[in-house]
Motif scaffolding. Structure first.
Motif, PDB file in Angstrom:
ATOM      1  N   GLY A  58     -16.890 -65.665  69.045  1.00 42.84           N
ATOM      2  CA  GLY A  58     -17.888 -66.557  69.174  1.00 42.84           C
ATOM      3  C   GLY A  58     -18.920 -67.003  68.031  1.00 42.84           C
ATOM      4  N   LEU A  59     -18.336 -66.470  66.962  1.00 44.52           N
ATOM      5  CA  LEU A  59     -18.991 -66.863  65.632  1.00 44.52           C
ATOM      6  C   LEU A  59     -18.349 -68.159  65.056  1.00 44.52           C
ATOM      7  CD1 LEU A  59     -19.134 -63.133  64.192  1.00 44.52           C
ATOM      8  CD2 LEU A  59     -20.980 -64.414  64.954  1.00 44.52           C
ATOM      9  N   GLU A  96     -23.430 -49.732  68.507  1.00 42.39           N
ATOM     10  CA  GLU A  96     -22.148 -50.341  68.763  1.00 42.39           C
ATOM     11  C   GLU A  96     -22.062 -51.152  69.967  1.00 42.39           C
ATOM     12  OE1 GLU A  96     -19.463 -49.883  67.179  1.00 42.39           O
ATOM     13  OE2 GLU A  96     -20.059 -48.078  65.761  1.00 42.39           O
ATOM     14  N   PRO A  97     -21.297 -52.338  69.983  1.00 37.99           N
ATOM     15  CA  PRO A  97     -21.028 -53.367  71.119  1.00 37.99           C
ATOM     16  C   PRO A  97     -20.574 -52.437  72.288  1.00 37.99           C
ATOM     17  CG  PRO A  97     -19.998 -54.265  68.985  1.00 37.99           C
ATOM     18  CD  PRO A  97     -20.540 -52.908  68.625  1.00 37.99           C
ATOM     19  N   SER A  98     -20.783 -52.946  73.366  1.00 41.66           N
ATOM     20  CA  SER A  98     -20.393 -52.136  74.721  1.00 41.66           C
ATOM     21  C   SER A  98     -18.895 -52.404  74.507  1.00 41.66           C
ATOM     22  CB  SER A  98     -21.125 -52.927  76.087  1.00 41.66           C
ATOM     23  OG  SER A  98     -21.057 -54.040  75.966  1.00 41.66           O
ATOM     24  N   GLY A  99     -18.364 -53.601  74.359  1.00 41.03           N
ATOM     25  CA  GLY A  99     -16.873 -53.843  74.383  1.00 41.03           C
ATOM     26  C   GLY A  99     -16.658 -54.349  73.021  1.00 41.03           C
ATOM     27  N   GLN A 100     -15.531 -55.481  73.233  1.00 42.08           N
ATOM     28  CA  GLN A 100     -15.275 -56.388  72.163  1.00 42.08           C
ATOM     29  C   GLN A 100     -16.414 -57.028  71.659  1.00 42.08           C
ATOM     30  OE1 GLN A 100     -12.778 -59.441  72.489  1.00 42.08           O
ATOM     31  NE2 GLN A 100     -12.140 -59.757  70.326  1.00 42.08           N
ATOM     32  N   PHE A 101     -16.847 -56.939  70.252  1.00 41.96           N
ATOM     33  CA  PHE A 101     -17.956 -57.905  69.765  1.00 41.96           C
ATOM     34  C   PHE A 101     -17.905 -59.315  70.147  1.00 41.96           C
ATOM     35  CE2 PHE A 101     -19.944 -60.546  66.768  1.00 41.96           C
ATOM     36  CZ  PHE A 101     -21.249 -59.994  66.526  1.00 41.96           C
ATOM     37  N   ASP A 123     -23.854 -61.090  72.336  1.00 36.12           N
ATOM     38  CA  ASP A 123     -24.400 -59.764  72.670  1.00 36.12           C
ATOM     39  C   ASP A 123     -25.769 -59.618  72.435  1.00 36.12           C
ATOM     40  OD1 ASP A 123     -22.024 -59.006  73.695  1.00 36.12           O
ATOM     41  OD2 ASP A 123     -21.132 -58.077  71.839  1.00 36.12           O
ATOM     42  N   LEU A 124     -26.435 -58.658  72.847  1.00 34.90           N
ATOM     43  CA  LEU A 124     -27.783 -57.977  72.558  1.00 34.90           C
ATOM     44  C   LEU A 124     -27.493 -56.696  72.046  1.00 34.90           C
ATOM     45  CD1 LEU A 124     -30.715 -59.286  72.113  1.00 34.90           C
ATOM     46  CD2 LEU A 124     -31.285 -58.041  74.285  1.00 34.90           C
ATOM     47  N   LEU A 125     -27.533 -56.178  70.950  1.00 30.68           N
ATOM     48  CA  LEU A 125     -27.318 -54.752  70.472  1.00 30.68           C
ATOM     49  C   LEU A 125     -28.765 -53.822  70.172  1.00 30.68           C
ATOM     50  CD1 LEU A 125     -24.802 -55.661  68.025  1.00 30.68           C
ATOM     51  CD2 LEU A 125     -24.313 -55.192  70.250  1.00 30.68           C
ATOM     52  N   PRO A 174     -34.325 -54.832  70.704  1.00 23.57           N
ATOM     53  CA  PRO A 174     -32.921 -55.073  70.576  1.00 23.57           C
ATOM     54  C   PRO A 174     -32.869 -56.249  69.709  1.00 23.57           C
ATOM     55  CG  PRO A 174     -33.352 -54.636  72.841  1.00 23.57           C
ATOM     56  CD  PRO A 174     -34.690 -54.736  72.141  1.00 23.57           C
ATOM     57  N   ILE A 175     -31.792 -56.410  68.972  1.00 25.55           N
ATOM     58  CA  ILE A 175     -31.339 -57.694  68.194  1.00 25.55           C
ATOM     59  C   ILE A 175     -30.246 -58.489  68.789  1.00 25.55           C
ATOM     60  CG2 ILE A 175     -32.826 -57.093  66.279  1.00 25.55           C
ATOM     61  CD1 ILE A 175     -30.067 -56.244  65.041  1.00 25.55           C
ATOM     62  N   THR A 176     -30.207 -59.767  68.380  1.00 27.60           N
ATOM     63  CA  THR A 176     -28.960 -60.404  68.714  1.00 27.60           C
ATOM     64  C   THR A 176     -27.750 -60.101  67.951  1.00 27.60           C
ATOM     65  OG1 THR A 176     -29.467 -62.118  67.375  1.00 27.60           O
ATOM     66  CG2 THR A 176     -30.478 -62.445  69.319  1.00 27.60           C
TER      67      THR A 176
END
Length: 765
Positions: A340-341, A210-215, A219-221, A273-275
């Motif tokens: 950010g997409l 899960e993302p740490s906050g809002q996606f 982020d690096l997941l 980890p992946i982006t």
């Protein structure tokens, strides 16, 4: 090379392998890979000799071969693979399929024709030891049978063992299996029937954290293996038990579970980890490629976070009422850019992409300006629309000799200026970059596309009524600009998706919003559109020129090859289309001398349209033909082409829209996109483009939001000529469309002499 192709997903390595080893090198490595994975069966030739062939193939293998065969010939490739398969397994042992030379074994032909499938039935003893019984089954038999056949059948199975899994040879005489052999069986392609007291339901899938906050896109997941028994994930303790097991069976949840070495490895392996963008792709597709293997992906709530679009009202500063579909488009764009997409708004031409983007600019209220890159002909339209719908917004044209950049509002520039001033634009701070008519950067290797990619921004939005004009690579180019990395590298994308499929649709859908005028609830107020092909005959002069050019050029083509031949084919096609337009077009006259079937019909149409107080757009792909028509048409006419200066273009559009000139003559490339010409209730395509999507875009200059009258589209086609044949092919959807749409006229340069003659020779109407 062999290492590159060892994984189960062969197609993933194909592009790099082709570069490194060439076509036949990859074919050889593919054969070795298939043989090593047991994709090899004994068979018999037509004359009764034993032989080995590649097979059976699963779907992924077949996809790989089809993609590889795109670089050669499929039947030739299969013959080559079978040849390699027949050579490698042969050794020094006795019997069919083993000797260095084939044996004559006609009695095996029925066995081969039945497509016998080999399998193992595994049994367990009370102390959980294993034994395996070799079985065979014809493709039409419901039940396998234990092997008790002839010596030749046993010899064939021993040979299969040598080629696929050596213990198979021993099992014909002694059925006990070691633990290591049981583990190997789990990772071979041999069909195994396990006993009911053993579970083989342990599966591995990759889990995205899960993302740490809002996606956010940067982020690096986390990305790790998760083992599950059925649908129930294992606990950490159970995962440790699997990782530390010394035997290929483990007691889990009151049952014995078969565990192979791959599952044991995954129980302890930590993935990198992946982006966030890579995670989105994997989550939407439901699969990922890890170490050459395609695996299931569990994404928890990531997919929901991307696809759930929040609701909010239109900006108060917007001086317009958005239609429902436009408001949804605004919310979707705001959601994607807020994460950010990037995104591509791909509504039909005329459905209001410009006003939606103006609303997005107002909604974002970013301190940095928005950069809009568009064709030169649309600068005026953008400026007028912004002043009209967002009157308080500063608009700056970054175009012309005295151009300067602004720090607020909206900055408008052209693709040409952007390419020239890429360094200055790259150094500026942008809140959003918008690429209007984004098909202008469909070639990712062009200077224009590279310049656009170099400009950083907090958000990127592409606008295009036709994100895929010719091939899926254009879709990749657009989405890789808006959301870099979403579809992987261009090379990997072309290999994985040579054709669209459900998985690609799942990945693309959240990033591309496509609405058509015909969709329910979209632009119900639009009047009807009628499209008609109008056949015309060649005049005597045209027919003579057509036949002479065809005869002379086909003779030259028959005596040419390579680039010279391709050049002659293109020259022939261009010349024939010019003759179909008018003899003076082909002969290079400065004025029209004589007549043509198209010109006579055009005169009739114009007289009728203007007499009925109508207005008309006339499209031609040839500027030279348009100049001839401009000098011929009696009615007040405006002529727009690629060399028309921007202020003059805007004045022409204004003259037409306000009825000062009922005829607008336009070159297809310069005016096929972006312009709002709703005064027109008729559209005439004087000559046919090879790509119907381009014609549709041109027609949409008139058939768009704001049009109140029915629109009639007239497509002029000369009977019995290459134009008629191409029109018929495209009308059929375009059976030749795969070739035409992927390569335009260049596709025809690959036709044989006979096929080319069939296409171009004049027929009686």
């Amino acid at each position: 090379m062999f290492g590159q192709l060892r994984g189960k997903s062969l197609f993933e390595a194909l592009p790099d392998a082709l570069d490194d080893a060439g076509y036949w090198g990859v074919a050889t490595a593919t054969a070795l890979n298939l043989i090593a994975r047991g994709r090899i069966v004994p068979s018999v030739t037509e004359d009764g000799h034993d032989t080995w062939r590649i097979g059976p193939l699963d779907h992924a293998d077949e996809v790989h071969l089809r993609q590889l065969a795109a670089h050669g010939d499929y039947d030739e490739l299969r013959a080559f693979l079978d040849a390699v398969a027949d050579v490698l397994p042969r050794g020094e042992a006795d019997g069919p399929f083993a000797a260095a030379e084939p044996h004559h074994v006609p009695e095996l032909k029925p066995w081969a024709d039945e497509q016998i499938k080999l399998s193992l039935r595994v049994e367990t003893t009370d102390d959980l030891r294993f034994r395996a019984i070799v079985q065979v089954r014809g493709i039409t038999d419901p039940h396998p049978r234990d092997v008790r056949g002839s010596g030749r059948e046993l010899a064939a199975i021993r040979a299969i063992g040598r080629a696929t899994w050596p213990p198979l040879q021993r099992l014909l005489d002694q059925a006990d299996l070691t633990d290591s052999e049981v583990a190997e069986l789990l990772d071979t392609d041999i069909e195994v029937h396990w006993p009911r007291n053993l579970s083989t339901g342990l599966r591995a899938k990759a889990v995205i954290g899960e993302p740490s906050g809002q996606f956010k896109a940067d982020d690096l997941l986390t990305f790790n293996w998760q083992l599950a028994l059925g649908d129930a994930p294992l606990t950490d303790t159970e995962m440790d038990l699997i990782a530390e097991a010394s035997r290929p069976v483990v007691r889990l949840r009151d049952q014995w579970v078969v565990v192979g070495p791959e599952l044991k490895r995954k129980a302890r392996q930590q993935l990198a980890p992946i982006t966030a963008v890579q995670a989105v792709t994997a989550a939407l597709a439901g699969v990922a490629i890890i170490d050459g293997e395609q695996v299931e992906v569990a994404a928890h709530s990531l997919t929901t976070a991307i696809t759930t679009v929040p609701e909010f009202p239109a900006p108060g500063a917007l001086q317009a009422t958005l239609r429902d579909y436009q408001l949804h488009g605004l919310r979707w764009l705001a959601h994607m850019t807020g994460l950010g997409l990037g995104a591509c708004l791909a509504d039909d031409m005329g459905l209001g992409k410009t006003i939606t983007l103006i609303a997005l600019h107002l909604h974002r209220d970013h301190p940095a300006p928005t950069l809009v890159v568009c064709p030169a002909s649309l600068l005026g339209n953008w400026e007028r629309e912004i002043h009209r719908f967002a009157p308080g917004t500063t608009v700056t044209r970054y175009h012309g000799p005295q151009r300067t950049l602004a720090a607020t509002g909206v900055v408008l520039t052209t693709y040409g200026t952007m390419r020239l001033d890429a360094e200055a634009l790259k150094a500026h701070t942008w809140g959003m970059v918008v690429a209007d008519e984004a098909q202008h950067v469909k070639n990712p290797h062009s200077g224009t596309a590279k310049a656009l990619r170099s400009i950083p921004a907090a958000a990127r939005v592409a606008l295009s009524g036709t994100p895929v004009e010719n091939s899926l690579s254009e879709l990749w180019a657009v989405l890789d600009w808006t959301t870099p990395g979403l579809l992987g590298t261009h090379r990997a994308f072309r290999t994985r998706w040579p054709e669209p499929d459900d998985t690609l649709a799942k990945v693309v859908k959240p990033f591309l919003l496509r609405r058509r005028k015909s969709d329910p609830g979209v632009a119900p107020e639009l009047p009807r559109k009628t499209e008609t092909e109008l056949p015309v005959s060649l005049t005597t002069e045209q027919a003579a020129l057509y036949e002479a050019l065809t005869r002379e050029t086909l003779d030259q083509i028959a005596r040419s090859d390579g680039m010279a031949r391709r050049g002659l084919v293109l020259k022939l096609l261009t010349g024939l289309k010019q003759i179909c337009n008018h003899p003076s077009h082909y002969l290079g006259h400065s004025t029209l001398q004589g007549t043509s079937g198209k010109l006579e019909l055009l005169d009739e149409l114009l007289d009728t349209i203007v007499a009925e107080d109508g207005s008309v757009l006339i499209f031609t792909q040839y500027v030279g033909m348009a100049r001839l028509l401009e000098g011929h048409i009696k009615q007040p006419t405006r002529f727009l082409h690629g060399g028309t200066p921007v202020p003059q273009r805007e004045q022409m559009v204004d003259d037409f829209q306000h009825g000062r000139a009922p005829v607008f003559l336009l070159s297809l490339k310069a005016a096929g996109t972006g312009l709002n010409l709703t005064r027109a209730d008729h559209v005439i395509h004087f000559d046919r483009w090879w790509n119907p999507a381009v014609e549709d875009q041109a027609t949409d200059r008139a058939y768009r939001i704001g049009q109140t009258r029915p629109v009639q589209v007239h497509k002029l086609v000369t009977e019995g000529t290459v134009e008629e044949r191409i029109a018929a092919l495209l009308q059929d959807k375009r059976d030749l469309a795969d070739a035409v749409l992927h390569g335009g006229e260049a596709a025809f340069t690959e036709l044989t002499d006979a096929e080319l003659a069939e296409l171009v020779q004049l027929r009686s109407a």
